[in-house]
Design an enzyme around this catalytic site. Structure first.
Site, PDB file in Angstrom:
ATOM      1  N   LYS A  22       1.138   8.364  12.355  1.00 59.21           N
ATOM      2  CA  LYS A  22       0.866   9.304  11.253  1.00 59.21           C
ATOM      3  C   LYS A  22       0.622  10.716  11.787  1.00 59.21           C
ATOM      4  O   LYS A  22       1.179  11.679  11.279  1.00 59.21           O
ATOM      5  CB  LYS A  22      -0.361   8.809  10.476  1.00 59.21           C
ATOM      6  N   CYS A 117     -15.406  17.510   3.780  1.00 61.40           N
ATOM      7  CA  CYS A 117     -14.898  16.153   3.654  1.00 61.40           C
ATOM      8  C   CYS A 117     -15.919  15.183   4.208  1.00 61.40           C
ATOM      9  O   CYS A 117     -16.912  15.584   4.814  1.00 61.40           O
ATOM     10  CB  CYS A 117     -13.525  16.007   4.309  1.00 61.40           C
ATOM     11  N   ARG A 122     -15.442  20.285   8.867  1.00 63.92           N
ATOM     12  CA  ARG A 122     -14.049  20.460   9.308  1.00 63.92           C
ATOM     13  C   ARG A 122     -13.414  21.774   8.840  1.00 63.92           C
ATOM     14  O   ARG A 122     -12.502  21.781   8.014  1.00 63.92           O
ATOM     15  CB  ARG A 122     -13.197  19.276   8.825  1.00 63.92           C
ATOM     16  N   ASP A 305     -11.144   8.654  16.421  1.00 71.57           N
ATOM     17  CA  ASP A 305     -10.504   7.798  15.419  1.00 71.57           C
ATOM     18  C   ASP A 305     -10.639   6.308  15.726  1.00 71.57           C
ATOM     19  O   ASP A 305     -10.213   5.468  14.924  1.00 71.57           O
ATOM     20  CB  ASP A 305      -9.015   8.171  15.268  1.00 71.57           C
ATOM     21  N   ARG A 397      -3.924   5.596   3.474  1.00 69.79           N
ATOM     22  CA  ARG A 397      -3.530   6.895   4.018  1.00 69.79           C
ATOM     23  C   ARG A 397      -3.034   6.752   5.451  1.00 69.79           C
ATOM     24  O   ARG A 397      -2.229   7.584   5.894  1.00 69.79           O
ATOM     25  CB  ARG A 397      -4.731   7.851   4.013  1.00 69.79           C
TER      26      ARG A 397
HETATM   27  C1  UD1 Z   1      -6.933  15.594  14.079  1.00 65.31           C
HETATM   28  C2  UD1 Z   1      -6.459  14.250  13.576  1.00 65.31           C
HETATM   29  C3  UD1 Z   1      -7.632  13.340  13.245  1.00 65.31           C
HETATM   30  C4  UD1 Z   1      -8.580  13.238  14.445  1.00 65.31           C
HETATM   31  C5  UD1 Z   1      -8.937  14.615  14.967  1.00 65.31           C
HETATM   32  C6  UD1 Z   1      -9.735  14.577  16.262  1.00 65.31           C
HETATM   33  C7  UD1 Z   1      -4.351  14.813  12.515  1.00 65.31           C
HETATM   34  C8  UD1 Z   1      -3.579  14.950  11.272  1.00 65.31           C
HETATM   35  N1  UD1 Z   1      -5.635  14.471  12.400  1.00 65.31           N
HETATM   36  O1  UD1 Z   1      -7.689  16.190  13.020  1.00 65.31           O
HETATM   37  O2  UD1 Z   1      -7.129  12.048  12.916  1.00 65.31           O
HETATM   38  O3  UD1 Z   1      -9.761  12.585  14.054  1.00 65.31           O
HETATM   39  O4  UD1 Z   1      -7.751  15.402  15.225  1.00 65.31           O
HETATM   40  O5  UD1 Z   1      -9.041  13.868  17.232  1.00 65.31           O
HETATM   41  O6  UD1 Z   1      -3.823  14.936  13.602  1.00 65.31           O
HETATM   42  N2  UD1 Z   1     -12.764  22.617  14.197  1.00 65.31           N
HETATM   43  C9  UD1 Z   1     -13.322  23.834  13.874  1.00 65.31           C
HETATM   44  N3  UD1 Z   1     -12.506  24.805  13.366  1.00 65.31           N
HETATM   45  C10 UD1 Z   1     -11.164  24.620  13.170  1.00 65.31           C
HETATM   46  C11 UD1 Z   1     -10.604  23.358  13.516  1.00 65.31           C
HETATM   47  C12 UD1 Z   1     -11.423  22.373  14.029  1.00 65.31           C
HETATM   48  O7  UD1 Z   1     -14.529  24.055  14.043  1.00 65.31           O
HETATM   49  O8  UD1 Z   1     -10.483  25.535  12.712  1.00 65.31           O
HETATM   50  C13 UD1 Z   1     -13.623  21.535  14.750  1.00 65.31           C
HETATM   51  C14 UD1 Z   1     -13.730  20.333  13.795  1.00 65.31           C
HETATM   52  O9  UD1 Z   1     -14.726  20.536  12.839  1.00 65.31           O
HETATM   53  C15 UD1 Z   1     -14.037  19.207  14.766  1.00 65.31           C
HETATM   54  C16 UD1 Z   1     -13.250  19.606  16.021  1.00 65.31           C
HETATM   55  O10 UD1 Z   1     -12.992  21.006  15.897  1.00 65.31           O
HETATM   56  O11 UD1 Z   1     -15.397  19.180  15.062  1.00 65.31           O
HETATM   57  C17 UD1 Z   1     -11.954  18.848  16.223  1.00 65.31           C
HETATM   58  O12 UD1 Z   1     -11.194  18.893  15.033  1.00 65.31           O
HETATM   59  P1  UD1 Z   1      -9.595  18.905  15.038  1.00 65.31           P
HETATM   60  O13 UD1 Z   1      -9.067  18.498  16.361  1.00 65.31           O
HETATM   61  O14 UD1 Z   1      -9.136  20.217  14.491  1.00 65.31           O
HETATM   62  O15 UD1 Z   1      -9.289  17.781  13.973  1.00 65.31           O
HETATM   63  P2  UD1 Z   1      -8.014  17.740  13.058  1.00 65.31           P
HETATM   64  O16 UD1 Z   1      -6.903  18.466  13.745  1.00 65.31           O
HETATM   65  O17 UD1 Z   1      -8.385  18.138  11.671  1.00 65.31           O
END
Ligand code: UD1
Length: 418
Positions: A22, A117, A122, A305, A397
């Site tokens: 996914k 969420c 996030r 995850d 999902r």
């Molecule tokens: C992706 C995965 C999700 C997985 C996660 C961490 C996808 C579609 N989803 O989610 O399944 O659980 O990686 O391995 O690939 N953060 C910020 N600001 C931002 C972006 C992130 O502070 O702009 C923080 C988040 O709150 C979190 C950390 O960075 O604490 C990691 O998040 P991130 O790697 O961005 O998760 P996703 O990409 O949303």
């Protein structure tokens, strides 16, 4: 709302073919916006999140078709709308992935701001700050992000924290920018490499994916391609835990064992017998496993995850264990439900202390997010009696045909109508 009814106690045995990832498929679908030529995907998983991404692309004018081999072809040559609406974004935060490609190719994007969420706040600040650095003008209006730019310009971007979709969004923006973009503190997940492989087949010039430093040299145009999506490492690992928790014996085919080394090591340390041959993983578990300590962190460390699934496993393993969640705040929502099934778990901030119990007992429980649902199903598979998992739309999902796959290997699991 649909529910799953599970009667626990069956040892799982047999063979499962793992589906496409996914988290690799979603950014690749967003990458189709970067070219006016069609892109065909093999091994795209049939999941609600993929359908949501299809709806977003379809609402913008993309043409999506399916052939007799179940390969999807997507053409974005007639895109007329550059917006991801709130109704779709609110069901899937990864909708933000269309931001980078829309701005890079069409100079404009309007994406609903993903709200909070269940697993923490996030935010998307890393995505927006990085896109601004590439030259986009970003405004927040009426709950929407509006990004515009004539032509993005390559630059150096250092992410303040490791973000998977943040890295992917900026990779997609940079492939059509002028000049070179240097991404520092990039995520190293296998899904990043898979996206880079797909983009390279389309003609992009990317180096360093899979390390913290990615270098991208922008090109003027990208072509179409055929791409075979990476197998899903989280689905694979969840089935390994299903075998472990029920003390069963499974053969998992169509896997990428190199992407889940840390999981395989933990399960071996716990006492599971695991052997690997090419893309096939065999697991056999004869007796109760030893509980294992875990700290989640970005790849190649233990994936957040898989945290919920390992808490379920540790709940009925031998001894005491400590699980530290370092990636997301508030990602222990499954714990209170596992406790209702008889687990002995204490939470202190981002740490869970688990004392293994002899048995879990079936109970009505509520799924709160995708991986929490998986952990409750795993607990239900081993619990005495009946477990009803409510709100299972979360599981659809991210896990393709979960109850069909589990039934095939001997689980007693049924979907109850609404
Ligand atoms: C992706 C995965 C999700 C997985 C996660 C961490 C996808 C579609 N989803 O989610 O399944 O659980 O990686 O391995 O690939 N953060 C910020 N600001 C931002 C972006 C992130 O502070 O702009 C923080 C988040 O709150 C979190 C950390 O960075 O604490 C990691 O998040 P991130 O790697 O961005 O998760 P996703 O990409 O949303």
């Amino acid at each position: 709302m649909e529910k799953l009814k599970i009667i626990g106690g069956n040892k799982l045995s047999g063979s499962i073919s793992c589906s496409g990832a996914k988290n690799a498929a979603l950014p690749m679908l967003a990458a189709t916006i970067l070219s006016d030529k069609a892109i065909t995907f093999k091994n795209l998983p049939y999941l609600q999140d993929i359908t949501t991404m299809f709806e977003i692309l379809g609402s913008m004018g993309a043409d999506i078709s399916l052939n007799e081999n179940m390969d999807f072809t997507i053409s974005t040559s007639n895109l007329h709308d550059f917006e991801a609406r709130y109704e779709l974004v609110k069901t899937m935060r990864a909708s933000i992935l269309v931001l980078g490609s829309l701005v890079a190719r069409h100079g404009f994007a309007r994406i609903a701001l993903p709200g909070g969420c269940a697993i923490g706040t996030r935010p998307v600040d890393f995505h927006l700050d990085a896109l601004e650095k590439l030259g986009a003008k970003i405004e927040l209006k009426n709950g929407y992000i509006e990004a515009s730019s004539k032509k993005l310009r390559g630059c150096e971007i250092t992410f303040p924290g490791v973000s998977v979709t943040g890295t992917e969004n900026i990779m997609m923006a940079a492939v059509l920018a002028s000049g070179k973009t240097y991404i520092k503190n990039a995520a190293k997940e296998p899904e990043i490499i898979d996206l880079a492989n797909c983009l390279r087949l389309m003609g992009a010039r990317i180096d360093g994916d899979g390390t913290s430093n990615i270098v991208i040299e922008g090109v003027n145009k990208l072509a179409g391609c055929n791409y075979d999506v990476l197998p899903d490492r989280i689905e694979t690992a969840t089935f390994l835990v299903a075998a472990a928790i029920t003390r069963g014996k499974l053969t998992l085919t169509h896997t990428r064992p190199d992407t889940i080394k840390v999981i395989i090591d933990k399960l071996k340390k716990a006492g599971a017998n695991i052997s690997i041959k090419n893309d096939i993983i065999n697991i056999a578990v004869k007796s109760k496993l030893d509980a294992v300590n875990i700290t989640t962190n970005p790849y190649p460390d233990f994936p957040t995850d898989m945290q919920a699934q390992f808490i379920a496993l540790n709940s009925i393993s031998k001894g005491k264990s400590k699980v530290v969640e370092s990636v997301f705040e508030n990602r222990f929502m499954h714990v209170q439900e596992l406790v209702r099934m008889g687990a002995n778990i204490d939470i202190n901030g981002n740490t869970a202390i688990i004392n293994g119990v002899k048995d879990l007992t079936g109970a009505p429980v509520m799924a709160t997010d995708l991986r929490a649902s998986a952990s409750l199903i795993l607990a239900g598979l081993v619990a005495k009696g009946e477990t009803i998992v409510d709100r299972i739309y979360h599981i659809d999902r991210g896990y393709e045909c979960i109850e069909e796959k589990l039934t095939k290997i001997g689980a007693n699991i049924k979907r109850l109508p609404q």
